[in-house]
Design an enzyme around this catalytic site. Sequence first.
Site, PDB file in Angstrom:
ATOM      1  N   ASP A 159      10.212  33.358   2.262  1.00 24.90           N
ATOM      2  CA  ASP A 159      11.070  33.948   1.236  1.00 24.90           C
ATOM      3  C   ASP A 159      12.436  34.312   1.839  1.00 24.90           C
ATOM      4  OD1 ASP A 159       8.741  34.147  -0.675  1.00 24.90           O
ATOM      5  OD2 ASP A 159       8.034  35.419   0.954  1.00 24.90           O
ATOM      6  N   HIS A 187       4.652  39.075  -0.911  1.00 27.42           N
ATOM      7  CA  HIS A 187       4.935  37.638  -1.036  1.00 27.42           C
ATOM      8  C   HIS A 187       4.387  37.200  -2.394  1.00 27.42           C
ATOM      9  CE1 HIS A 187       5.428  33.419  -0.300  1.00 27.42           C
ATOM     10  NE2 HIS A 187       4.135  33.206  -0.430  1.00 27.42           N
TER      11      HIS A 187
HETATM   12  P1  NAD Z   1      -4.816  23.244   2.035  1.00 26.69           P
HETATM   13  O1  NAD Z   1      -5.844  23.337   0.961  1.00 26.69           O
HETATM   14  O2  NAD Z   1      -4.105  21.968   2.259  1.00 26.69           O
HETATM   15  O3  NAD Z   1      -5.465  23.658   3.425  1.00 26.69           O
HETATM   16  C1  NAD Z   1      -6.250  24.782   3.559  1.00 26.69           C
HETATM   17  C2  NAD Z   1      -7.299  24.448   4.622  1.00 26.69           C
HETATM   18  O4  NAD Z   1      -8.029  25.634   4.879  1.00 26.69           O
HETATM   19  C3  NAD Z   1      -8.295  23.383   4.172  1.00 26.69           C
HETATM   20  O5  NAD Z   1      -8.341  22.336   5.137  1.00 26.69           O
HETATM   21  C4  NAD Z   1      -9.618  24.152   4.097  1.00 26.69           C
HETATM   22  O6  NAD Z   1     -10.734  23.348   4.468  1.00 26.69           O
HETATM   23  C5  NAD Z   1      -9.372  25.260   5.102  1.00 26.69           C
HETATM   24  N1  NAD Z   1     -10.213  26.443   4.931  1.00 26.69           N
HETATM   25  C6  NAD Z   1     -10.709  26.977   3.787  1.00 26.69           C
HETATM   26  N2  NAD Z   1     -11.479  28.037   4.060  1.00 26.69           N
HETATM   27  C7  NAD Z   1     -11.462  28.195   5.398  1.00 26.69           C
HETATM   28  C8  NAD Z   1     -12.084  29.120   6.287  1.00 26.69           C
HETATM   29  N3  NAD Z   1     -12.886  30.085   5.834  1.00 26.69           N
HETATM   30  N4  NAD Z   1     -11.857  28.983   7.602  1.00 26.69           N
HETATM   31  C9  NAD Z   1     -11.057  27.999   8.071  1.00 26.69           C
HETATM   32  N5  NAD Z   1     -10.458  27.086   7.283  1.00 26.69           N
HETATM   33  C10 NAD Z   1     -10.656  27.189   5.962  1.00 26.69           C
HETATM   34  O7  NAD Z   1      -3.780  24.446   1.761  1.00 26.69           O
HETATM   35  P2  NAD Z   1      -2.326  24.661   2.399  1.00 26.69           P
HETATM   36  O8  NAD Z   1      -1.322  24.009   1.533  1.00 26.69           O
HETATM   37  O9  NAD Z   1      -2.357  24.351   3.844  1.00 26.69           O
HETATM   38  O10 NAD Z   1      -2.166  26.232   2.152  1.00 26.69           O
HETATM   39  C11 NAD Z   1      -2.972  27.163   2.814  1.00 26.69           C
HETATM   40  C12 NAD Z   1      -2.710  28.561   2.270  1.00 26.69           C
HETATM   41  O11 NAD Z   1      -1.378  28.978   2.582  1.00 26.69           O
HETATM   42  C13 NAD Z   1      -2.834  28.686   0.751  1.00 26.69           C
HETATM   43  O12 NAD Z   1      -3.497  29.896   0.427  1.00 26.69           O
HETATM   44  C14 NAD Z   1      -1.393  28.732   0.297  1.00 26.69           C
HETATM   45  O13 NAD Z   1      -1.252  29.373  -0.960  1.00 26.69           O
HETATM   46  C15 NAD Z   1      -0.787  29.543   1.414  1.00 26.69           C
HETATM   47  N6  NAD Z   1       0.680  29.491   1.550  1.00 26.69           N
HETATM   48  C16 NAD Z   1       1.319  30.644   1.898  1.00 26.69           C
HETATM   49  C17 NAD Z   1       2.689  30.650   2.075  1.00 26.69           C
HETATM   50  C18 NAD Z   1       3.431  31.910   2.445  1.00 26.69           C
HETATM   51  O14 NAD Z   1       4.675  31.894   2.415  1.00 26.69           O
HETATM   52  N7  NAD Z   1       2.799  33.021   2.793  1.00 26.69           N
HETATM   53  C19 NAD Z   1       3.410  29.466   1.904  1.00 26.69           C
HETATM   54  C20 NAD Z   1       2.722  28.301   1.560  1.00 26.69           C
HETATM   55  C21 NAD Z   1       1.344  28.327   1.384  1.00 26.69           C
HETATM   56  C1  LMR Z   2       5.016  29.517  -1.435  1.00 26.93           C
HETATM   57  O1  LMR Z   2       5.684  30.536  -1.557  1.00 26.93           O
HETATM   58  O2  LMR Z   2       5.518  28.385  -1.464  1.00 26.93           O
HETATM   59  C2  LMR Z   2       3.529  29.624  -1.202  1.00 26.93           C
HETATM   60  O3  LMR Z   2       3.128  30.964  -1.242  1.00 26.93           O
HETATM   61  C3  LMR Z   2       2.723  28.773  -2.102  1.00 26.93           C
HETATM   62  C4  LMR Z   2       2.714  29.324  -3.510  1.00 26.93           C
HETATM   63  O4  LMR Z   2       1.620  29.480  -4.060  1.00 26.93           O
HETATM   64  O5  LMR Z   2       3.779  29.592  -4.058  1.00 26.93           O
END
Ligand code: NAD
Ligand code: LMR
Length: 326
Positions: A159, A187
Amino acid sequence: MKAPVRVAVTGAAGQISYSLLFRIASGDMLGKDQPIILQLLEITPAMEALKGVIMELEDGAFPLVAGIVGTDDANVAFKDANYALLVGARPRGPGMERKDLLEANAAIFSAQGKAINDNASKDIKVLVVGNPANTNALIAQRNAPDINPRQFTAMTRLDHNRGMAQLANKLGKTVNDITKMTIWGNHSSTQYPDLHHCEVDGKVAIDQVEQDWYEGTYIPEVQQRGAAIIKARGASSAASAGSAAVDHMRSWALGTADGDWVSMGIYSDGSYGIQEGLIYSFPCTCKDGDWSIVQGLEVNDFSRGKMEATEKELAEERDAVSHLLP
Ligand code: NAD
Ligand code: LMR
């Protein structure tokens, strides 16, 4: 050469990790002189995919990688870990808010908090990326009673970076011209990107933009940027999230630049009147591997209202998962 440090990454076969791991391996996160051992956690059904990622990491022939462990056992992944990036969680789809993921993801973070408590190095630095990141970080922290709560953080650096990029676009500048960006709070779509202390070319940003644009365009666009990416890409942000995770850990481990600060979701000590114990994003400086909240910033009525709205949402999220908070 320094001794290797252990970096645990969860969700290691997911979208974010597919860029994040290669940035960590190349030294972008902890420096080009810091060898690392990667400890990668996945769920059992994703172990074959993780095997492929590990093959690609090997094929990168990264000089700093001193070892790679792939496992579906959290006790193995967090064993003696010095850093942990908790990425593994379900992402949201179109039309969802991040807090809609609370039920699906919260249990992951209580189990991983316990595994960190029982296995990790006591100086571990934890970054929670999986959504809803602040409340997941709170759950992990509360399940790790032997670790200082300051060591659990949530990612609002994406962000922060979005806020700088949107402001730079508006003013025909680059992010290099911008300092002292602040994201307050969660967030989520209640986060508050604050331009009252931010500077562009050393001058206060809020004086360089129209109030209408700030309230009607800038704040909502930064708040909704994640949803806009999901709409455009059909999947949530991944490479930018991985890049922000690298930025967050690098700032924390190696320090922030003089005269600047970063935004981090951290354990509130009551600064700025925010309830103690919430994981709330504050402006922070980092030095010697530790963070401090920037103190003494003036908060006007507009900012106070926004800071309280996002605090209220975090308190509600916390209350919704009280059964997971020992
Ligand atoms: P994704 O689905 O591509 O990958 C997530 C992975 O986590 C998968 O491979 C899954 O098998 C694994 N997983 C699920 N449960 C698990 C566990 N208990 N232990 C270990 N691994 C596990 O998702 P992504 O696009 O990589 O996103 C991951 C997370 O990050 C999501 O919750 C998404 O919303 C979040 N995210 C946060 C931000 C932020 O700014 N804070 C930004 C983008 C995404
Ligand atoms: C983001 O900010 O891009 C991530 O937290 C993914 C989402 O769910 O928005």
